[in-house]
Enzyme design. Structure first.
Site, PDB file in Angstrom:
ATOM      1  N   PRO A  42      24.010  21.699  82.911  1.00  0.00           N
ATOM      2  CA  PRO A  42      24.904  21.367  84.021  1.00  0.00           C
ATOM      3  C   PRO A  42      24.324  20.378  85.025  1.00  0.00           C
ATOM      4  O   PRO A  42      23.124  20.407  85.326  1.00  0.00           O
ATOM      5  CB  PRO A  42      25.152  22.725  84.697  1.00  0.00           C
ATOM      6  N   ASN A  43      25.201  19.537  85.516  1.00  0.00           N
ATOM      7  CA  ASN A  43      24.905  18.534  86.561  1.00  0.00           C
ATOM      8  C   ASN A  43      24.067  17.354  86.075  1.00  0.00           C
ATOM      9  O   ASN A  43      23.853  16.407  86.823  1.00  0.00           O
ATOM     10  CB  ASN A  43      24.245  19.174  87.796  1.00  0.00           C
TER      11      ASN A  43
ATOM     12  N   ARG B 211      22.543  11.881  91.627  1.00  0.00           N
ATOM     13  CA  ARG B 211      22.136  13.155  92.251  1.00  0.00           C
ATOM     14  C   ARG B 211      20.655  13.141  92.612  1.00  0.00           C
ATOM     15  O   ARG B 211      19.826  12.724  91.805  1.00  0.00           O
ATOM     16  CB  ARG B 211      22.513  14.285  91.286  1.00  0.00           C
TER      17      ARG B 211
ATOM     18  N   ASN C 226      17.252  20.158  77.761  1.00  0.00           N
ATOM     19  CA  ASN C 226      17.053  20.358  79.190  1.00  0.00           C
ATOM     20  C   ASN C 226      18.216  21.240  79.647  1.00  0.00           C
ATOM     21  O   ASN C 226      19.313  20.740  79.909  1.00  0.00           O
ATOM     22  CB  ASN C 226      17.064  19.037  79.960  1.00  0.00           C
TER      23      ASN C 226
ATOM     24  N   GLU D  95      11.452  21.832  75.128  1.00  0.00           N
ATOM     25  CA  GLU D  95      12.130  21.926  76.431  1.00  0.00           C
ATOM     26  C   GLU D  95      11.641  20.792  77.322  1.00  0.00           C
ATOM     27  O   GLU D  95      10.433  20.532  77.387  1.00  0.00           O
ATOM     28  CB  GLU D  95      11.753  23.281  77.065  1.00  0.00           C
TER      29      GLU D  95
ATOM     30  N   TYR E 236      15.171  13.287  90.593  1.00  0.00           N
ATOM     31  CA  TYR E 236      15.588  13.089  89.204  1.00  0.00           C
ATOM     32  C   TYR E 236      15.599  11.634  88.742  1.00  0.00           C
ATOM     33  O   TYR E 236      15.819  11.366  87.568  1.00  0.00           O
ATOM     34  CB  TYR E 236      16.972  13.724  88.992  1.00  0.00           C
TER      35      TYR E 236
ATOM     36  N   ARG F 166       8.412  23.519  92.630  1.00  0.00           N
ATOM     37  CA  ARG F 166       9.643  23.564  93.427  1.00  0.00           C
ATOM     38  C   ARG F 166       9.920  24.983  93.958  1.00  0.00           C
ATOM     39  O   ARG F 166       9.002  25.764  94.109  1.00  0.00           O
ATOM     40  CB  ARG F 166      10.788  23.004  92.570  1.00  0.00           C
TER      41      ARG F 166
ATOM     42  N   HIS G 192      12.083  18.823  81.310  1.00  0.00           N
ATOM     43  CA  HIS G 192      12.626  18.774  82.665  1.00  0.00           C
ATOM     44  C   HIS G 192      12.175  17.482  83.319  1.00  0.00           C
ATOM     45  O   HIS G 192      11.017  17.076  83.160  1.00  0.00           O
ATOM     46  CB  HIS G 192      12.157  19.964  83.504  1.00  0.00           C
TER      47      HIS G 192
ATOM     48  N   ALA H  90      19.991  24.039  85.304  1.00  0.00           N
ATOM     49  CA  ALA H  90      19.945  25.311  86.052  1.00  0.00           C
ATOM     50  C   ALA H  90      19.962  26.535  85.132  1.00  0.00           C
ATOM     51  O   ALA H  90      19.440  27.594  85.479  1.00  0.00           O
ATOM     52  CB  ALA H  90      21.102  25.363  87.033  1.00  0.00           C
TER      53      ALA H  90
HETATM   54  C1  DQA Z   1      15.985  20.355  85.891  1.00  0.00           C
HETATM   55  C2  DQA Z   1      15.347  21.396  86.816  1.00  0.00           C
HETATM   56  C3  DQA Z   1      16.322  22.518  87.105  1.00  0.00           C
HETATM   57  O1  DQA Z   1      15.717  23.498  87.959  1.00  0.00           O
HETATM   58  C4  DQA Z   1      17.562  21.994  87.792  1.00  0.00           C
HETATM   59  O2  DQA Z   1      18.505  23.024  87.977  1.00  0.00           O
HETATM   60  C5  DQA Z   1      18.167  20.843  87.074  1.00  0.00           C
HETATM   61  C6  DQA Z   1      17.297  19.838  86.469  1.00  0.00           C
HETATM   62  C7  DQA Z   1      15.067  19.130  85.666  1.00  0.00           C
HETATM   63  O3  DQA Z   1      15.298  18.409  84.706  1.00  0.00           O
HETATM   64  O4  DQA Z   1      14.149  18.888  86.460  1.00  0.00           O
HETATM   65  O5  DQA Z   1      19.381  20.656  87.087  1.00  0.00           O
HETATM   66  O6  DQA Z   1      16.209  20.948  84.634  1.00  0.00           O
END
Ligand code: DQA
Length: 150
Positions: free
Chosen positions: A12-13, A20, A76, A100, A25, A109, A102, A79
Site C-alpha cells: 500500500p501507498n 509521498r 516490499n 524483502e 522514499y 524509524r 524497503h 505497511a
Molecule cells: C516501507 C516502510 C514501511 O514501514 C512503510 O509503511 C512503507 C514503506 C519502505 O519501503 O521503506 O510504506 O516499506
C-alpha cells in the site's frame, strides 16, 4: 528453455512514490522503479512481472496464483510488513525464493516499524537504500535462484 520469471510485489501507498514523503522514499515513481528493474532482469534473461495493491487480500491472492508460475518473489509489503500474518502465511505456503526490500531503514524509524512479520521467512532483506534497495534485492534474488538450480 523456459524463461525465468520474477514477481515484484509492492504494498500500500507505494503507488504514491515520487509524491509521498520524498525525504524518506526518494523522488522516483513506482513506474520508473519497475522499468529500471525490468531492464536489469532482462539483461540476466529474466522476465519481471510487477504488481502493486493497497489491498492485503489482493497481494495474498497474487502470491498464491503466481507462485507456480514464477521462480522468485521480490516484495516490499510496505505497511503490511508490520501487520500482515496473511502475507507471511502466503509466502510460507508457496515456499519459493523471496527477498524483502524497503526503501527506508525500518530499524531507524518509529518503534512500530522495527518489526517485520516476514523477515524470518524470506531469504534476506535489503533495506535503507531508497530505490537501490530494489535493485540490490533483485540481484540477490537472481543469485539465490541460480544457486538453487546449480
Ligand atoms: C516501507 C516502510 C514501511 O514501514 C512503510 O509503511 C512503507 C514503506 C519502505 O519501503 O521503506 O510504506 O516499506
Amino acid at each position: 528453455m523456459k524463461t525465468k520469471k520474477i514477481l515484484v510485489l509492492h504494498g500500500p501507498n507505494l503507488n504514491l512514490l515520487g509524491y509521498r514523503e520524498l525525504s524518506l522514499y526518494g523522488p522516483l515513481s513506482l513506474q520508473k522503479i519497475n522499468t529500471h528493474l525490468k531492464k536489469i532482469a532482462q539483461k540476466q534473461k529474466y522476465t519481471l512481472l510487477s504488481y502493486q495493491s493497497n489491498v492485503e487480500g489482493a497481494l495474498v491472492t497474487k502470491i498464491q496464483k503466481w507462485a507456480l508460475k514464477v521462480d522468485g518473489i521480490l516484495i516490499n509489503p510496505a505497511a503490511y510488513t508490520h501487520t500482515s500474518i496473511a502475507i507471511r502465511d502466503a509466502l510460507l505456503a508457496v515456499g519459493i525464493p523471496t527477498v524483502e526490500v524497503h526503501l527506508s531503514n525500518i530499524y531507524k524509524r518509529e518503534p512500530f516499524r522495527k518489526h517485520s512479520l516476514i523477515s524470518d521467512v524470506v531469504h534476506g532483506q535489503v533495506i535503507g537504500f531508497g530505490a537501490k534497495s530494489y535493485e540490490l534485492g533483485l540481484e540477490a534474488l537472481i543469485q539465490t535462484i541460480e544457486r538453487q538450480r546449480a
